[in-house]
Write a protein that holds these residues in place. Structure first.
Motif, PDB file in Angstrom:
ATOM      1  N   THR A   1       0.847  -1.191   0.000  1.00 43.16           N
ATOM      2  CA  THR A   1       0.000   0.000   0.000  1.00 43.16           C
ATOM      3  C   THR A   1       0.881   1.240   0.000  1.00 43.16           C
ATOM      4  O   THR A   1       1.964   1.249   0.572  1.00 43.16           O
ATOM      5  CB  THR A   1      -0.918   0.028   1.238  1.00 43.16           C
ATOM      6  N   THR A   2       0.395   2.261  -0.640  1.00 42.90           N
ATOM      7  CA  THR A   2       1.116   3.523  -0.698  1.00 42.90           C
ATOM      8  C   THR A   2       0.612   4.430   0.403  1.00 42.90           C
ATOM      9  O   THR A   2      -0.583   4.600   0.588  1.00 42.90           O
ATOM     10  CB  THR A   2       0.902   4.194  -2.064  1.00 42.90           C
ATOM     11  N   GLN A   3       1.538   4.998   1.142  1.00 42.37           N
ATOM     12  CA  GLN A   3       1.191   5.923   2.212  1.00 42.37           C
ATOM     13  C   GLN A   3       1.172   7.338   1.637  1.00 42.37           C
ATOM     14  O   GLN A   3       2.078   7.730   0.908  1.00 42.37           O
ATOM     15  CB  GLN A   3       2.220   5.842   3.349  1.00 42.37           C
ATOM     16  N   PHE A   4       0.138   8.086   1.966  1.00 41.44           N
ATOM     17  CA  PHE A   4       0.027   9.457   1.489  1.00 41.44           C
ATOM     18  C   PHE A   4       0.047  10.409   2.668  1.00 41.44           C
ATOM     19  O   PHE A   4      -0.400  10.086   3.764  1.00 41.44           O
ATOM     20  CB  PHE A   4      -1.274   9.652   0.702  1.00 41.44           C
ATOM     21  N   ARG A   5       0.574  11.606   2.440  1.00 43.26           N
ATOM     22  CA  ARG A   5       0.587  12.653   3.462  1.00 43.26           C
ATOM     23  C   ARG A   5      -0.357  13.758   3.026  1.00 43.26           C
ATOM     24  O   ARG A   5      -0.796  13.796   1.885  1.00 43.26           O
ATOM     25  CB  ARG A   5       2.001  13.182   3.653  1.00 43.26           C
ATOM     26  N   PRO A   6      -0.678  14.684   3.916  1.00 40.97           N
ATOM     27  CA  PRO A   6      -1.558  15.795   3.528  1.00 40.97           C
ATOM     28  C   PRO A   6      -0.905  16.672   2.453  1.00 40.97           C
ATOM     29  O   PRO A   6       0.309  16.764   2.357  1.00 40.97           O
ATOM     30  CB  PRO A   6      -1.748  16.582   4.828  1.00 40.97           C
TER      31      PRO A   6
ATOM     32  N   GLU B   1       0.492  19.837   0.697  1.00 47.58           N
ATOM     33  CA  GLU B   1       1.186  21.034   1.179  1.00 47.58           C
ATOM     34  C   GLU B   1       1.392  22.003   0.024  1.00 47.58           C
ATOM     35  O   GLU B   1       1.256  21.644  -1.148  1.00 47.58           O
ATOM     36  CB  GLU B   1       2.541  20.648   1.782  1.00 47.58           C
ATOM     37  N   SER B   2       1.740  23.233   0.350  1.00 42.42           N
ATOM     38  CA  SER B   2       1.917  24.245  -0.689  1.00 42.42           C
ATOM     39  C   SER B   2       3.082  23.919  -1.613  1.00 42.42           C
ATOM     40  O   SER B   2       3.080  24.309  -2.783  1.00 42.42           O
ATOM     41  CB  SER B   2       2.109  25.623  -0.067  1.00 42.42           C
ATOM     42  N   ARG B   3       4.081  23.192  -1.141  1.00 47.30           N
ATOM     43  CA  ARG B   3       5.219  22.843  -1.995  1.00 47.30           C
ATOM     44  C   ARG B   3       4.846  21.803  -3.052  1.00 47.30           C
ATOM     45  O   ARG B   3       5.588  21.591  -4.003  1.00 47.30           O
ATOM     46  CB  ARG B   3       6.393  22.360  -1.166  1.00 47.30           C
ATOM     47  N   ASP B   4       3.703  21.139  -2.897  1.00 50.90           N
ATOM     48  CA  ASP B   4       3.231  20.178  -3.889  1.00 50.90           C
ATOM     49  C   ASP B   4       2.507  20.853  -5.053  1.00 50.90           C
ATOM     50  O   ASP B   4       2.284  20.216  -6.084  1.00 50.90           O
ATOM     51  CB  ASP B   4       2.265  19.171  -3.249  1.00 50.90           C
ATOM     52  N   LEU B   5       2.130  22.098  -4.908  1.00 52.22           N
ATOM     53  CA  LEU B   5       1.320  22.786  -5.909  1.00 52.22           C
ATOM     54  C   LEU B   5       1.982  22.863  -7.286  1.00 52.22           C
ATOM     55  O   LEU B   5       1.338  22.531  -8.286  1.00 52.22           O
ATOM     56  CB  LEU B   5       0.924  24.180  -5.407  1.00 52.22           C
ATOM     57  N   PRO B   6       3.256  23.270  -7.417  1.00 49.39           N
ATOM     58  CA  PRO B   6       3.840  23.336  -8.770  1.00 49.39           C
ATOM     59  C   PRO B   6       3.899  21.970  -9.460  1.00 49.39           C
ATOM     60  O   PRO B   6       3.581  21.855 -10.646  1.00 49.39           O
ATOM     61  CB  PRO B   6       5.250  23.880  -8.544  1.00 49.39           C
ATOM     62  N   TRP B   7       4.280  20.936  -8.730  1.00 49.45           N
ATOM     63  CA  TRP B   7       4.369  19.603  -9.330  1.00 49.45           C
ATOM     64  C   TRP B   7       3.000  19.062  -9.696  1.00 49.45           C
ATOM     65  O   TRP B   7       2.833  18.406 -10.727  1.00 49.45           O
ATOM     66  CB  TRP B   7       5.089  18.646  -8.372  1.00 49.45           C
ATOM     67  N   THR B   8       2.018  19.339  -8.863  1.00 43.43           N
ATOM     68  CA  THR B   8       0.663  18.892  -9.158  1.00 43.43           C
ATOM     69  C   THR B   8       0.113  19.632 -10.372  1.00 43.43           C
ATOM     70  O   THR B   8      -0.505  19.023 -11.252  1.00 43.43           O
ATOM     71  CB  THR B   8      -0.243  19.113  -7.938  1.00 43.43           C
TER      72      THR B   8
ATOM     73  N   PRO C   1       9.947   8.954   1.233  1.00 40.04           N
ATOM     74  CA  PRO C   1       8.910   9.604   2.047  1.00 40.04           C
ATOM     75  C   PRO C   1       7.576   9.636   1.293  1.00 40.04           C
ATOM     76  O   PRO C   1       7.554   9.642   0.065  1.00 40.04           O
ATOM     77  CB  PRO C   1       9.455  11.016   2.260  1.00 40.04           C
ATOM     78  N   PRO C   2       6.490   9.641   2.028  1.00 37.90           N
ATOM     79  CA  PRO C   2       5.183   9.665   1.354  1.00 37.90           C
ATOM     80  C   PRO C   2       4.947  11.000   0.651  1.00 37.90           C
ATOM     81  O   PRO C   2       5.504  12.030   1.028  1.00 37.90           O
ATOM     82  CB  PRO C   2       4.195   9.456   2.491  1.00 37.90           C
ATOM     83  N   ILE C   3       4.130  10.959  -0.405  1.00 38.47           N
ATOM     84  CA  ILE C   3       3.766  12.182  -1.107  1.00 38.47           C
ATOM     85  C   ILE C   3       2.253  12.352  -1.028  1.00 38.47           C
ATOM     86  O   ILE C   3       1.529  11.450  -0.616  1.00 38.47           O
ATOM     87  CB  ILE C   3       4.234  12.159  -2.580  1.00 38.47           C
ATOM     88  N   ALA C   4       1.782  13.507  -1.435  1.00 40.27           N
ATOM     89  CA  ALA C   4       0.358  13.815  -1.377  1.00 40.27           C
ATOM     90  C   ALA C   4      -0.410  13.013  -2.429  1.00 40.27           C
ATOM     91  O   ALA C   4       0.099  12.731  -3.517  1.00 40.27           O
ATOM     92  CB  ALA C   4       0.136  15.306  -1.593  1.00 40.27           C
ATOM     93  N   TRP C   5      -1.644  12.648  -2.108  1.00 37.92           N
ATOM     94  CA  TRP C   5      -2.460  11.837  -2.999  1.00 37.92           C
ATOM     95  C   TRP C   5      -2.694  12.549  -4.329  1.00 37.92           C
ATOM     96  O   TRP C   5      -2.571  11.950  -5.391  1.00 37.92           O
ATOM     97  CB  TRP C   5      -3.801  11.532  -2.325  1.00 37.92           C
ATOM     98  N   LEU C   6      -3.027  13.838  -4.280  1.00 40.92           N
ATOM     99  CA  LEU C   6      -3.315  14.582  -5.508  1.00 40.92           C
ATOM    100  C   LEU C   6      -2.076  14.688  -6.382  1.00 40.92           C
ATOM    101  O   LEU C   6      -2.156  14.566  -7.603  1.00 40.92           O
ATOM    102  CB  LEU C   6      -3.859  15.969  -5.169  1.00 40.92           C
ATOM    103  N   ARG C   7      -0.919  14.902  -5.786  1.00 40.23           N
ATOM    104  CA  ARG C   7       0.319  14.977  -6.568  1.00 40.23           C
ATOM    105  C   ARG C   7       0.630  13.615  -7.203  1.00 40.23           C
ATOM    106  O   ARG C   7       1.088  13.553  -8.337  1.00 40.23           O
ATOM    107  CB  ARG C   7       1.464  15.414  -5.663  1.00 40.23           C
ATOM    108  N   TYR C   8       0.363  12.541  -6.494  1.00 40.94           N
ATOM    109  CA  TYR C   8       0.635  11.196  -6.991  1.00 40.94           C
ATOM    110  C   TYR C   8      -0.239  10.852  -8.199  1.00 40.94           C
ATOM    111  O   TYR C   8       0.202  10.209  -9.140  1.00 40.94           O
ATOM    112  CB  TYR C   8       0.408  10.192  -5.856  1.00 40.94           C
ATOM    113  N   HIS C   9      -1.489  11.304  -8.183  1.00 41.28           N
ATOM    114  CA  HIS C   9      -2.445  10.966  -9.229  1.00 41.28           C
ATOM    115  C   HIS C   9      -2.715  12.113 -10.206  1.00 41.28           C
ATOM    116  O   HIS C   9      -3.664  12.034 -10.986  1.00 41.28           O
ATOM    117  CB  HIS C   9      -3.770  10.532  -8.601  1.00 41.28           C
ATOM    118  N   ALA C  10      -1.914  13.172 -10.206  1.00 40.84           N
ATOM    119  CA  ALA C  10      -2.186  14.365 -11.010  1.00 40.84           C
ATOM    120  C   ALA C  10      -2.196  14.054 -12.503  1.00 40.84           C
ATOM    121  O   ALA C  10      -3.079  14.518 -13.236  1.00 40.84           O
ATOM    122  CB  ALA C  10      -1.167  15.461 -10.706  1.00 40.84           C
TER     123      ALA C  10
END
Length: 108
Positions: free
Chosen positions: A2-7, A9-16, A77-86
């Motif tokens: 299973t993939t662990q996701f974190r909340p 964050e603002s630093r995920d916005l450009p990549w997403t 480290p885990p990444i945000a769900w939205l960034r992972y599936h963008a």
């Protein structure tokens, strides 16, 4: 596994945002390419299957390589769900927009 996701964050916005934009383009161009050569299932299989097989081979190859390189390293480290599936979300949205645009264009 299973993939662990974190909340998110603002630093995920450009990549997403980049992943969503790339996915929109990828999905729209895939539908446009399929439409340009006809809407038949055979065309989808002939043109889409090699790309899917290549993508699967690359994913399996990178996964094998990264597991080989990180035998004793801690897990990433885990990444945000939205960034992972963008990219996937963007591709589905782009394909849907292109299908709507094509069908509305044919009606008019």
């Amino acid at each position: 596994m299973t993939t662990q996701f974190r909340p998110f964050e603002s630093r995920d916005l450009p990549w997403t945002a980049f992943g969503l934009a790339f996915g929109l383009f990828y999905g729209a161009m895939t539908i446009a390419f399929i439409t340009a050569f006809g809407m038949g299932t055979l065309v989808i299989l002939l043109f889409g299957l090699p790309f899917l097989l290549l993508q699967l081979a690359v994913i399996i190859g990178f996964d094998f390589f990264l597991k080989w390189r990180r035998r004793n390293d801690p897990p990433p480290p885990p990444i945000a769900w939205l960034r992972y599936h963008a990219v996937s979300i963007g591709a589905a949205t782009g394909a849907a927009f292109m299908l709507i645009w094509i069908f509305v264009g044919r009606v008019l």
